[in-house]
Scaffold this motif. Structure first.
Motif, PDB file in Angstrom:
ATOM      1  N   ASN A  71       0.831  -1.208   0.000  1.00  8.11           N
ATOM      2  CA  ASN A  71       0.000   0.000   0.000  1.00  8.11           C
ATOM      3  C   ASN A  71       0.870   1.264   0.000  1.00  8.11           C
ATOM      4  O   ASN A  71       1.611   1.522   0.952  1.00  8.11           O
ATOM      5  N   VAL A  72       0.790   2.018  -1.060  1.00 10.62           N
ATOM      6  CA  VAL A  72       1.649   3.198  -1.220  1.00 10.62           C
ATOM      7  C   VAL A  72       1.381   4.245  -0.148  1.00 10.62           C
ATOM      8  O   VAL A  72       2.263   5.048   0.192  1.00 10.62           O
ATOM      9  N   ASN A  73       0.177   4.246   0.415  1.00 11.33           N
ATOM     10  CA  ASN A  73      -0.152   5.197   1.474  1.00 11.33           C
ATOM     11  C   ASN A  73       0.608   4.922   2.766  1.00 11.33           C
ATOM     12  O   ASN A  73       0.664   5.778   3.648  1.00 11.33           O
ATOM     13  N   ALA A  74       1.183   3.718   2.853  1.00 10.46           N
ATOM     14  CA  ALA A  74       1.956   3.347   4.043  1.00 10.46           C
ATOM     15  C   ALA A  74       3.436   3.177   3.705  1.00 10.46           C
ATOM     16  O   ALA A  74       4.187   2.584   4.465  1.00 10.46           O
ATOM     17  N   ALA A  75       3.849   3.717   2.552  1.00  8.54           N
ATOM     18  CA  ALA A  75       5.240   3.555   2.114  1.00  8.54           C
ATOM     19  C   ALA A  75       6.230   4.112   3.133  1.00  8.54           C
ATOM     20  O   ALA A  75       7.283   3.519   3.390  1.00  8.54           O
ATOM     21  N   SER A  76       5.890   5.234   3.723  1.00 15.90           N
ATOM     22  CA  SER A  76       6.801   5.848   4.697  1.00 15.90           C
ATOM     23  C   SER A  76       7.084   4.908   5.867  1.00 15.90           C
ATOM     24  O   SER A  76       8.170   4.936   6.451  1.00 15.90           O
ATOM     25  N   ASP A  77       6.111   4.074   6.201  1.00 13.74           N
ATOM     26  CA  ASP A  77       6.284   3.157   7.326  1.00 13.74           C
ATOM     27  C   ASP A  77       7.345   2.095   7.034  1.00 13.74           C
ATOM     28  O   ASP A  77       8.032   1.630   7.948  1.00 13.74           O
ATOM     29  N   LEU A  78       7.489   1.731   5.764  1.00 10.66           N
ATOM     30  CA  LEU A  78       8.561   0.805   5.402  1.00 10.66           C
ATOM     31  C   LEU A  78       9.921   1.478   5.565  1.00 10.66           C
ATOM     32  O   LEU A  78      10.898   0.847   5.987  1.00 10.66           O
ATOM     33  N   GLY A  79       9.981   2.756   5.251  1.00 11.91           N
ATOM     34  CA  GLY A  79      11.222   3.500   5.456  1.00 11.91           C
ATOM     35  C   GLY A  79      11.581   3.591   6.929  1.00 11.91           C
ATOM     36  O   GLY A  79      12.747   3.406   7.311  1.00 11.91           O
ATOM     37  N   VAL A  80      10.589   3.859   7.754  1.00  9.52           N
ATOM     38  CA  VAL A  80      10.816   3.928   9.199  1.00  9.52           C
ATOM     39  C   VAL A  80      11.237   2.552   9.726  1.00  9.52           C
ATOM     40  O   VAL A  80      12.112   2.437  10.592  1.00  9.52           O
ATOM     41  N   ALA A  81      10.619   1.510   9.183  1.00  4.38           N
ATOM     42  CA  ALA A  81      10.984   0.149   9.581  1.00  4.38           C
ATOM     43  C   ALA A  81      12.461  -0.111   9.316  1.00  4.38           C
ATOM     44  O   ALA A  81      13.181  -0.656  10.163  1.00  4.38           O
ATOM     45  N   ALA A  82      12.921   0.268   8.126  1.00  2.00           N
ATOM     46  CA  ALA A  82      14.324   0.059   7.766  1.00  2.00           C
ATOM     47  C   ALA A  82      15.258   0.847   8.679  1.00  2.00           C
ATOM     48  O   ALA A  82      16.313   0.344   9.096  1.00  2.00           O
ATOM     49  N   LEU A  83      14.880   2.074   9.012  1.00  2.00           N
ATOM     50  CA  LEU A  83      15.698   2.903   9.898  1.00  2.00           C
ATOM     51  C   LEU A  83      15.796   2.296  11.291  1.00  2.00           C
ATOM     52  O   LEU A  83      16.872   2.258  11.903  1.00  2.00           O
ATOM     53  N   ASN A  84      14.673   1.793  11.787  1.00  2.00           N
ATOM     54  CA  ASN A  84      14.675   1.153  13.107  1.00  2.00           C
ATOM     55  C   ASN A  84      15.532  -0.107  13.106  1.00  2.00           C
ATOM     56  O   ASN A  84      16.275  -0.381  14.059  1.00  2.00           O
ATOM     57  N   MET A  85      15.413  -0.880  12.037  1.00  2.00           N
ATOM     58  CA  MET A  85      16.192  -2.116  11.963  1.00  2.00           C
ATOM     59  C   MET A  85      17.682  -1.834  11.816  1.00  2.00           C
ATOM     60  O   MET A  85      18.519  -2.544  12.390  1.00  2.00           O
ATOM     61  N   LYS A  86      18.029  -0.795  11.048  1.00  2.00           N
ATOM     62  CA  LYS A  86      19.441  -0.457  10.903  1.00  2.00           C
ATOM     63  C   LYS A  86      20.039  -0.043  12.248  1.00  2.00           C
ATOM     64  O   LYS A  86      21.145  -0.477  12.610  1.00  2.00           O
ATOM     65  N   SER A  87      19.327   0.789  12.988  1.00  2.00           N
ATOM     66  CA  SER A  87      19.835   1.188  14.307  1.00  2.00           C
ATOM     67  C   SER A  87      19.933  -0.025  15.223  1.00  2.00           C
ATOM     68  O   SER A  87      20.869  -0.147  16.019  1.00  2.00           O
ATOM     69  N   GLY A  88      18.974  -0.946  15.069  1.00  2.00           N
ATOM     70  CA  GLY A  88      18.982  -2.154  15.896  1.00  2.00           C
ATOM     71  C   GLY A  88      20.175  -3.041  15.614  1.00  2.00           C
ATOM     72  O   GLY A  88      20.827  -3.540  16.539  1.00  2.00           O
ATOM     73  N   ILE A  89      20.492  -3.241  14.338  1.00  2.00           N
ATOM     74  CA  ILE A  89      21.598  -4.151  14.007  1.00  2.00           C
ATOM     75  C   ILE A  89      22.945  -3.525  14.365  1.00  2.00           C
ATOM     76  O   ILE A  89      23.857  -4.216  14.831  1.00  2.00           O
ATOM     77  N   GLN A  90      23.069  -2.220  14.196  1.00  2.00           N
ATOM     78  CA  GLN A  90      24.319  -1.557  14.575  1.00  2.00           C
ATOM     79  C   GLN A  90      24.480  -1.527  16.097  1.00  2.00           C
ATOM     80  O   GLN A  90      25.586  -1.724  16.616  1.00  2.00           O
ATOM     81  N   GLY A  91      23.365  -1.318  16.801  1.00  2.00           N
ATOM     82  CA  GLY A  91      23.419  -1.325  18.259  1.00  2.00           C
ATOM     83  C   GLY A  91      23.740  -2.704  18.808  1.00  2.00           C
ATOM     84  O   GLY A  91      24.540  -2.847  19.741  1.00  2.00           O
ATOM     85  N   ALA A  92      23.148  -3.726  18.217  1.00  2.00           N
ATOM     86  CA  ALA A  92      23.431  -5.095  18.650  1.00  2.00           C
ATOM     87  C   ALA A  92      24.898  -5.431  18.416  1.00  2.00           C
ATOM     88  O   ALA A  92      25.536  -6.107  19.233  1.00  2.00           O
ATOM     89  N   TRP A  93      25.453  -4.952  17.303  1.00  2.00           N
ATOM     90  CA  TRP A  93      26.859  -5.203  16.996  1.00  2.00           C
ATOM     91  C   TRP A  93      27.778  -4.613  18.069  1.00  2.00           C
ATOM     92  O   TRP A  93      28.765  -5.234  18.481  1.00  2.00           O
ATOM     93  N   LEU A  94      27.462  -3.417  18.536  1.00  2.00           N
ATOM     94  CA  LEU A  94      28.264  -2.821  19.609  1.00  2.00           C
ATOM     95  C   LEU A  94      28.241  -3.702  20.857  1.00  2.00           C
ATOM     96  O   LEU A  94      29.253  -3.820  21.566  1.00  2.00           O
ATOM     97  N   ASN A  95      27.107  -4.331  21.111  1.00  4.78           N
ATOM     98  CA  ASN A  95      26.996  -5.209  22.274  1.00  4.78           C
ATOM     99  C   ASN A  95      27.732  -6.522  22.071  1.00  4.78           C
ATOM    100  O   ASN A  95      28.238  -7.114  23.031  1.00  4.78           O
ATOM    101  N   VAL A  96      27.805  -6.986  20.827  1.00  4.02           N
ATOM    102  CA  VAL A  96      28.649  -8.145  20.531  1.00  4.02           C
ATOM    103  C   VAL A  96      30.107  -7.794  20.832  1.00  4.02           C
ATOM    104  O   VAL A  96      30.818  -8.517  21.542  1.00  4.02           O
ATOM    105  N   LEU A  97      30.544  -6.666  20.312  1.00  4.29           N
ATOM    106  CA  LEU A  97      31.949  -6.272  20.425  1.00  4.29           C
ATOM    107  C   LEU A  97      32.400  -6.087  21.864  1.00  4.29           C
ATOM    108  O   LEU A  97      33.498  -6.521  22.239  1.00  4.29           O
ATOM    109  N   ILE A  98      31.569  -5.446  22.677  1.00  2.00           N
ATOM    110  CA  ILE A  98      32.000  -5.162  24.047  1.00  2.00           C
ATOM    111  C   ILE A  98      32.163  -6.447  24.859  1.00  2.00           C
ATOM    112  O   ILE A  98      33.013  -6.538  25.748  1.00  2.00           O
ATOM    113  N   ASN A  99      31.384  -7.465  24.502  1.00  2.00           N
ATOM    114  CA  ASN A  99      31.524  -8.749  25.194  1.00  2.00           C
ATOM    115  C   ASN A  99      32.678  -9.567  24.621  1.00  2.00           C
ATOM    116  O   ASN A  99      33.378 -10.258  25.358  1.00  2.00           O
ATOM    117  N   LEU A 100      32.894  -9.475  23.323  1.00  2.00           N
ATOM    118  CA  LEU A 100      34.040 -10.169  22.724  1.00  2.00           C
ATOM    119  C   LEU A 100      35.356  -9.662  23.309  1.00  2.00           C
ATOM    120  O   LEU A 100      36.329 -10.415  23.409  1.00  2.00           O
TER     121      LEU A 100
END
Length: 208
Positions: free
Chosen positions: A141-170
């Motif tokens: 649904n094109v009317n909800a296209a922005s929500d897919l963009g927000v989803a990607a932004l949230n996931m990107k911050s999540g994966i980068q944040g999780a990586w920092l937590n991997v590193l600090i324990n490694l």
């Protein structure tokens, strides 16, 4: 009570307190889970609509896969905090004798490995979530296209944040093979996922 069962204000109160957990790992899982929830919403707003009938089956598959990712990430919010608590528990172990010190060191290594694996598994789920998100581009649904963009932004911050937590324990793990393995696998996930998140965002900018 599980963290996921708290009210938003209660969870934020814990996150902003002087308690070390929940911390960045749980916050990363939460951020990414919100992204997955947005993909679920977009799929729900698309399925059954005449305008998008040709994509109905594909979006049903997106919905199913996004729900799996969402559920896994919600579970990870508590798992990450539990893993950190295992590390904290080691500090209360006795260390008077050489034997006690040896047991304490061994227990710490086991706990640190668990605390590194948990955010790595969060990264894996987010990587899957981003691929699911990309599948919805141009078919939802094109009317909800922005929500897919927000989803990607949230996931990107999540994966980068999780990586920092991997590193600090490694950084505290003595097993060089383990450290090398998870560093390599984590870097690979980042190399695949961050550009994908950026591409989703750029694709959405073209249609909003």
């Amino acid at each position: 009570m599980k963290l996921v069962d708290l009210k938003v204000t209660e969870f934020m109160g814990k996150l902003g307190s002087d308690e070390p957990a929940p911390g960045g790992g749980s916050a990363s899982a939460l951020a990414a889970s919100m992204g997955a929830a947005l993909v679920i919403m977009v799929a729900e707003l698309t399925i059954g609509k005449k305008k998008y009938a040709e994509y109905d089956e594909e979006m049903k598959a997106v919905l199913k896969d996004a729900k799996k990712v969402h559920e896994a990430l919600l579970t990870a919010i508590d798992k990450d905090t539990e893993a950190f608590n295992q590390v904290s528990a080691v500090f209360s172990m006795p260390k008077e004798t050489d034997e006690e010190k040896a047991k304490r060191r061994e227990a710490m290594q086991v706990a640190l490995k668990g605390a590194a694996i948990c955010p790595y598994e969060i990264m894996e789920e987010i990587a899957t979530g981003l691929k699911v998100t990309a599948r919805a581009i141009g078919k939802s649904n094109v009317n909800a296209a922005s929500d897919l963009g927000v989803a990607a932004l949230n996931m990107k911050s999540g994966i980068q944040g999780a990586w920092l937590n991997v590193l600090i324990n490694l950084s505290g793990i003595k097993d060089e093979a383990f450290v090398a393995e998870y560093r390599q696998k984590g870097e690979q996930l980042l190399a695949e996922s961050c550009p994908l998140a950026d591409q989703i965002y750029e694709d959405i900018l073209k249609v909003v």
